[in-house]
Design a protein around this motif. Structure first.
Motif, PDB file in Angstrom:
ATOM      1  N   LEU A 142      12.133  -2.114  -5.824  1.00 52.96           N
ATOM      2  CA  LEU A 142      10.818  -2.383  -5.233  1.00 52.96           C
ATOM      3  C   LEU A 142      10.994  -2.471  -3.727  1.00 52.96           C
ATOM      4  O   LEU A 142      11.967  -3.036  -3.240  1.00 52.96           O
ATOM      5  CB  LEU A 142      10.261  -3.712  -5.766  1.00 52.96           C
ATOM      6  CG  LEU A 142       8.898  -4.159  -5.225  1.00 52.96           C
ATOM      7  CD1 LEU A 142       7.787  -3.254  -5.741  1.00 52.96           C
ATOM      8  CD2 LEU A 142       8.608  -5.615  -5.630  1.00 52.96           C
ATOM      9  N   HIS A 259       7.151   1.051  -6.038  1.00 53.86           N
ATOM     10  CA  HIS A 259       8.058   0.829  -7.155  1.00 53.86           C
ATOM     11  C   HIS A 259       8.963   2.038  -7.355  1.00 53.86           C
ATOM     12  O   HIS A 259       8.603   3.164  -7.012  1.00 53.86           O
ATOM     13  CB  HIS A 259       7.275   0.585  -8.448  1.00 53.86           C
ATOM     14  CG  HIS A 259       6.524  -0.709  -8.479  1.00 53.86           C
ATOM     15  ND1 HIS A 259       6.969  -1.819  -9.159  1.00 53.86           N
ATOM     16  CD2 HIS A 259       5.352  -1.072  -7.901  1.00 53.86           C
ATOM     17  CE1 HIS A 259       6.104  -2.808  -9.014  1.00 53.86           C
ATOM     18  NE2 HIS A 259       5.106  -2.375  -8.247  1.00 53.86           N
ATOM     19  N   ALA A 270      10.062  -6.695 -11.100  1.00 50.07           N
ATOM     20  CA  ALA A 270       9.445  -6.041  -9.940  1.00 50.07           C
ATOM     21  C   ALA A 270       7.928  -6.185  -9.984  1.00 50.07           C
ATOM     22  O   ALA A 270       7.288  -6.434  -8.951  1.00 50.07           O
ATOM     23  CB  ALA A 270       9.840  -4.562  -9.910  1.00 50.07           C
TER      24      ALA A 270
END
Length: 289
Positions: A142, A259, A270
């Motif tokens: 992330l 992401h 995440a």
């Protein structure tokens, strides 16, 4: 009293200052976003946004609602996690750009660590361009970083203008090249600053290069030159360069969460960290801790 879905919509609008962008972020119709905000305003009995066909701005009551909404949603998520028995585990490789060194990101990460103690959080601080490269190479899960306006990647955290900043006592000589304080390539603000000066036909020179925000700030405070920086993240001790200096407009920049494309074991962690950052987005750029 306050519907969590309406609070999430309110935060999305407050952070993007756009009903359209908020709808895109949340995967809702724009009419639904407007309905959520209207119902929240009805519940609060206050107007939270002043809006017309061209702009959306938080009212004083809207500013107050920001803190309440964030705390209510945090408590809601903590309760849901507790009673469903879901606990996040594993390693999360998170990258944040240098822009956030002097912000309240540390408080957000501390809260995430407290809520998810079994997640091994690994933080990488780098230039935005470098972080995007590492994410593409599978080295991060992330990323919180800048993107250029034409770049479609990522989930918008907030939208800002770039401005020229420097020491208050700094005076630029219009007959001499503009002294620049910049990140090394592939710094996004570096590229935008050089492009703007080239378009204007203004001569420039590199007065300082550093991969560290603290290094750039030190050079700027010493009066070595000017730097392009987010309007909402101007460091203490530096000011916007006045218009009379004749420097070109720098345009706008987006701060986004991106992401990893591959589905990894860290996806749930995440997602949770991304939610925390989005919920607290306004705190990131409203004053250093």
């Amino acid at each position: 009293m306050y519907d969590p879905s309406q609070l999430r919509t309110f935060l999305a609008v407050a952070q993007t200052l756009s009903f359209t962008q908020a709808a895109r972020r949340l995967g809702l119709r724009q009419s639904t976003v407007s309905q959520h905000v209207r119902r929240l305003e009805d519940t609060a009995g206050r107007q939270l946004f002043s809006r017309d066909t061209h702009s959306v701005e938080l009212t004083e009551d809207g500013e107050a609602m920001l803190g309440f909404a964030r705390r209510i949603l945090e408590a809601h998520e903590q309760a849901a996690a507790f009673f469903t028995g879901t606990r996040l585990r594993g390693r999360l490789r998170f990258g944040a750009s240098e822009d956030f060194v002097l912000t309240r990101l540390t408080e957000i990460l501390e809260g995430f660590r407290h809520d998810h103690p079994e997640v091994d959080l690994e933080l990488t601080v780098e230039l935005s361009g470098t972080l995007h490269e590492q994410l593409a190479d599978g080295k991060l899960d992330l990323v919180l970083a800048k993107r250029r306006p034409e770049d479609p990647r990522g989930e918008l955290v907030w939208h800002d203008r770039l401005v020229w900043i420097g020491a208050e006592r700094l005076r630029l000589d219009p007959e001499r090249p503009v002294p620049l304080i910049v990140y090394p390539p592939p710094g996004i603000t570096r590229a935008l600053a050089l492009e703007a000066l080239e378009r204007q036909g203004r001569a420039w020179r590199i007065a300082c290069t550093s991969g560290s925000l603290n290094g750039l700030i030190a050079a700027a405070r010493a009066g070595l030159g000017v730097m392009a920086h987010s309007r909402g993240l101007v460091p203490p001790g530096l000011v916007r360069v006045p218009d009379r200096a004749g420097l070109p407009e720098l345009g706008e920049v987006d701060f986004v969460l991106v992401h990893a494309k591959r589905h990894t074991a860290a996806k749930s962690a995440a997602d949770a960290l991304a939610s925390s950052i989005l919920a607290a987005g306004a705190r990131l750029y409203r004053g250093a801790p």
